[in-house]
Design a protein around this motif. Structure first.
Motif, PDB file in Angstrom:
ATOM      1  N   ASN A  66       7.317 -45.408  15.584  1.00 31.73           N
ATOM      2  CA  ASN A  66       7.709 -44.552  13.829  1.00 31.73           C
ATOM      3  C   ASN A  66       5.996 -44.690  13.382  1.00 31.73           C
ATOM      4  N   THR A  67       5.640 -43.169  12.440  1.00 28.53           N
ATOM      5  CA  THR A  67       4.754 -43.792  12.384  1.00 28.53           C
ATOM      6  C   THR A  67       4.405 -43.101  10.641  1.00 28.53           C
ATOM      7  N   LEU A  68       3.733 -43.774   9.642  1.00 25.19           N
ATOM      8  CA  LEU A  68       3.586 -43.161   8.489  1.00 25.19           C
ATOM      9  C   LEU A  68       2.588 -43.101   7.590  1.00 25.19           C
ATOM     10  N   VAL A  69       2.583 -42.310   7.043  1.00 26.95           N
ATOM     11  CA  VAL A  69       1.327 -41.745   6.257  1.00 26.95           C
ATOM     12  C   VAL A  69       2.282 -41.660   4.484  1.00 26.95           C
ATOM     13  N   SER A  70       1.403 -43.079   3.005  1.00 24.34           N
ATOM     14  CA  SER A  70       2.220 -43.083   1.921  1.00 24.34           C
ATOM     15  C   SER A  70       1.169 -43.577   0.967  1.00 24.34           C
ATOM     16  N   ALA A  71       1.873 -42.773   0.187  1.00 27.09           N
ATOM     17  CA  ALA A  71       0.682 -43.170  -0.896  1.00 27.09           C
ATOM     18  C   ALA A  71       1.796 -42.512  -2.329  1.00 27.09           C
ATOM     19  N   ALA A  72       0.988 -44.123  -3.329  1.00 30.19           N
ATOM     20  CA  ALA A  72       2.442 -44.486  -4.367  1.00 30.19           C
ATOM     21  C   ALA A  72       0.676 -44.654  -4.936  1.00 30.19           C
ATOM     22  N   ARG A  73       1.005 -44.755  -6.278  1.00 29.47           N
ATOM     23  CA  ARG A  73       0.552 -45.241  -8.034  1.00 29.47           C
ATOM     24  C   ARG A  73       1.388 -45.784  -9.359  1.00 29.47           C
ATOM     25  N   GLN A  74       0.649 -46.923  -9.554  1.00 27.91           N
ATOM     26  CA  GLN A  74       1.007 -47.784 -10.158  1.00 27.91           C
ATOM     27  C   GLN A  74      -0.262 -48.120 -11.537  1.00 27.91           C
ATOM     28  N   GLY A  75       0.559 -48.497 -12.743  1.00 29.91           N
ATOM     29  CA  GLY A  75      -1.028 -48.282 -13.381  1.00 29.91           C
ATOM     30  C   GLY A  75      -2.001 -48.147 -13.551  1.00 29.91           C
ATOM     31  N   GLY A  76      -1.522 -46.510 -13.183  1.00 23.79           N
ATOM     32  CA  GLY A  76      -3.054 -45.471 -12.741  1.00 23.79           C
ATOM     33  C   GLY A  76      -3.627 -45.814 -11.794  1.00 23.79           C
ATOM     34  N   ARG A  77      -2.984 -46.281 -10.733  1.00 21.26           N
ATOM     35  CA  ARG A  77      -4.071 -46.707  -9.651  1.00 21.26           C
ATOM     36  C   ARG A  77      -3.357 -46.099  -8.311  1.00 21.26           C
ATOM     37  N   THR A  78      -3.794 -45.576  -7.450  1.00 25.24           N
ATOM     38  CA  THR A  78      -2.992 -44.747  -6.355  1.00 25.24           C
ATOM     39  C   THR A  78      -3.690 -45.415  -4.764  1.00 25.24           C
ATOM     40  N   LEU A  79      -2.691 -46.192  -4.403  1.00 26.61           N
ATOM     41  CA  LEU A  79      -3.514 -47.109  -2.682  1.00 26.61           C
ATOM     42  C   LEU A  79      -2.553 -45.454  -2.012  1.00 26.61           C
ATOM     43  N   VAL A  80      -3.231 -45.703  -0.584  1.00 23.93           N
ATOM     44  CA  VAL A  80      -3.248 -44.997   0.693  1.00 23.93           C
ATOM     45  C   VAL A  80      -2.415 -45.610   1.679  1.00 23.93           C
ATOM     46  N   VAL A  81      -1.410 -45.518   1.874  1.00 22.67           N
ATOM     47  CA  VAL A  81      -1.777 -46.883   3.135  1.00 22.67           C
ATOM     48  C   VAL A  81      -1.068 -45.864   4.320  1.00 22.67           C
ATOM     49  N   THR A  82      -1.587 -46.470   5.844  1.00 30.44           N
ATOM     50  CA  THR A  82      -1.250 -45.893   6.955  1.00 30.44           C
ATOM     51  C   THR A  82      -0.310 -47.456   8.206  1.00 30.44           C
ATOM     52  N   VAL A  83       0.687 -47.176   8.632  1.00 31.46           N
ATOM     53  CA  VAL A  83       1.695 -47.606   8.822  1.00 31.46           C
ATOM     54  C   VAL A  83       1.075 -46.868  11.125  1.00 31.46           C
ATOM     55  N   MET A  84       1.386 -47.166  11.482  1.00 26.33           N
ATOM     56  CA  MET A  84       1.580 -46.872  12.643  1.00 26.33           C
ATOM     57  C   MET A  84       2.703 -47.987  14.219  1.00 26.33           C
ATOM     58  N   ASN A  85       2.968 -47.247  14.710  1.00 24.62           N
ATOM     59  CA  ASN A  85       3.984 -48.399  15.489  1.00 24.62           C
ATOM     60  C   ASN A  85       4.327 -49.735  15.329  1.00 24.62           C
ATOM     61  N   PRO A  86       4.901 -49.913  14.368  1.00 22.40           N
ATOM     62  CA  PRO A  86       5.803 -51.746  14.503  1.00 22.40           C
ATOM     63  C   PRO A  86       6.292 -51.698  15.177  1.00 22.40           C
ATOM     64  N   ARG A  87       6.030 -53.167  16.089  1.00 18.76           N
ATOM     65  CA  ARG A  87       7.161 -53.074  17.444  1.00 18.76           C
ATOM     66  C   ARG A  87       7.924 -53.977  17.122  1.00 18.76           C
ATOM     67  N   SER A  88       8.882 -54.408  16.052  1.00 17.37           N
ATOM     68  CA  SER A  88      10.133 -55.204  15.337  1.00 17.37           C
ATOM     69  C   SER A  88      10.414 -54.613  14.630  1.00 17.37           C
ATOM     70  N   GLY A  89      11.423 -55.117  13.956  1.00 16.68           N
ATOM     71  CA  GLY A  89      12.130 -54.855  12.692  1.00 16.68           C
ATOM     72  C   GLY A  89      13.079 -53.133  13.213  1.00 16.68           C
ATOM     73  N   GLY A  90      13.436 -52.468  14.323  1.00 14.33           N
ATOM     74  CA  GLY A  90      14.085 -51.172  14.553  1.00 14.33           C
ATOM     75  C   GLY A  90      13.765 -50.785  13.687  1.00 14.33           C
ATOM     76  N   GLY A  91      14.211 -48.680  12.965  1.00 10.41           N
ATOM     77  CA  GLY A  91      13.466 -47.429  12.697  1.00 10.41           C
ATOM     78  C   GLY A  91      12.930 -47.808  11.556  1.00 10.41           C
ATOM     79  N   HIS A  92      13.421 -48.761  10.485  1.00 11.38           N
ATOM     80  CA  HIS A  92      13.057 -49.027   8.946  1.00 11.38           C
ATOM     81  C   HIS A  92      12.243 -50.041   8.608  1.00 11.38           C
ATOM     82  N   ALA A  93      11.066 -50.518   9.991  1.00  6.86           N
ATOM     83  CA  ALA A  93      10.457 -51.131   9.907  1.00  6.86           C
ATOM     84  C   ALA A  93       9.165 -50.544   9.488  1.00  6.86           C
TER      85      ALA A  93
END
Length: 357
Positions: free
Chosen positions: A282-309
């Motif tokens: 599982n891979t994910l590029v996500s972006a969120a905006r809170q309080g006038g600030r925007t973050l970009v987060v990348t997560v590649m291949n979690p090794r535990s926690g199942g498909g929702h990790a």
């Protein structure tokens, strides 16, 4: 091979940097086309000396916390990164340049490359040849040979359903599969994404095809500057043509956006793209905006926690990034490897002995 959806922290010190300024609002308020976050003298001119790129090639987690800063969450992903989308400053990362299969997150680069060339209102009748060569087990949106689609319909199929059938048709309109891959490769290099090697524009597992958490964050950040990209990646539900004037509903497979399958939607999320393949996990590029600030987060291949990790680890990193605002020094920049046009011009203007004319 099936394609579909669905680190322990070792702190090390590295040099302080600040990156260029990129103004980002909600998804509908992307920057005007042509705004270059890395142009010298423009809004992306570095305010202080940038760190050497080698810093983010170090193994393990890189973070420079102030006293009292929140601890970086303990996540299982093989590689991850948290960056400020406006400045490009990287707040923390782990194995940011580790080359891994990207799965459908590579469609961010596909969209960056092809969107500008194909106006959404163009109508196209799909041929049998355009649907040939789709990998076994690929995610599909339901494109049918002989049916006419608007290009905008096909893009919704790419962003919401991660439809490889839609990618194949759009790539054909862009000059073909190999031409599109070559253009994607050139686009990656132009953005300073040096870890990415494109072999299959849809992200399907292919030998030699890799990207990195760093590069995917670069693509996601650049995508938010494009109004069409920003709108598509934030769309939750849409109708897809079924022929004879009929249509059927499609829904974005990014559970952090939709809240599907028991995943709590993340407040302020504005996209961007998830993916899954056998090789990539599982891979994910996500972006969120809170309080006038925007973050970009990348997560590649979690090794535990199942498909929702992948979603829960992205959630934890987003939470940390917003809480850490102003309480950590950046460890790198998403602009650090981006070629500077003025440097290229200087090189072109030099004599053979290396002296500028």
């Amino acid at each position: 091979m099936k394609i579909g959806f669905s680190s322990r922290t070792a702190v090390s010190a590295c040099a302080l940097c600040a990156a260029g300024v990129l103004t980002l609002g909600p998804a509908a308020a992307a920057l005007p086309a042509g705004t270059d976050p890395g142009a010298p003298g423009g809004p992306g001119e570095p305010r202080v000396s940038a760190p050497r790129p080698a810093l983010l090639y170090r193994p393990g987690t890189q973070v420079r916390p102030h006293r009292g800063a929140p601890e970086v969450p303990d996540v299982s992903a093989r590689s991850w990164l948290v960056a400020d989308a406006r400045t490009g400053e990287i707040l923390a990362a782990s194995d940011a340049h580790r080359r891994l299969p990207p799965a459908s997150t590579l469609k961010t680069l596909f969209a960056l490359t092809v969107l500008p060339a194909l106006p959404g209102g163009v109508r196209h009748r799909v041929t049998e040849e355009e649907l040939s060569g789709i990998g076994a087990g690929s995610s599909l949106v339901g494109v049918v040979e002989g049916q006419t689609y608007r290009v905008s319909d096909l893009w919704r199929g790419v962003f919401l359903n991660s439809g490889n059938d839609a990618v194949h048709v759009l790539a054909a309109l862009n000059g073909g599969w190999r031409t599109t891959a070559a253009r994607m490769q050139a686009k990656a290099r132009a953005l300073g994404a040096l870890d990415t090697h494109v072999r299959s524009p849809d992200g399907y597992d292919t030998p030699g095809q890799v990207s990195s958490a760093y590069d995917l964050a670069v693509f996601g950040r650049a995508g938010l500057r494009n109004a069409d990209f920003a709108r598509y990646c934030a769309t939750v539900d849409a109708q897809f043509p079924a022929g004879d004037g009929r249509s059927y509903g499609i829904r974005n497979t990014n559970r952090l956006l939709t809240g599907a399958d028991g995943v709590e939607p993340y407040p302020g999320l504005i996209g961007i793209k998830n993916g899954y393949t056998t090789e990539a996990g599982n891979t994910l590029v996500s972006a969120a905006r809170q309080g006038g600030r925007t973050l970009v987060v990348t997560v590649m291949n979690p090794r535990s926690g199942g498909g929702h990790a992948v979603y829960e680890e992205a959630r934890a990193l987003l939470d940390w990034g917003f809480a850490a605002a102003g309480r950590v020094d950046p460890v790198g920049s998403l602009d650090a490897l981006r070629p500077r046009p003025w440097l290229l011009h200087t090189a072109d203007a030099a004599d053979d002995d290396g002296r500028a004319r």
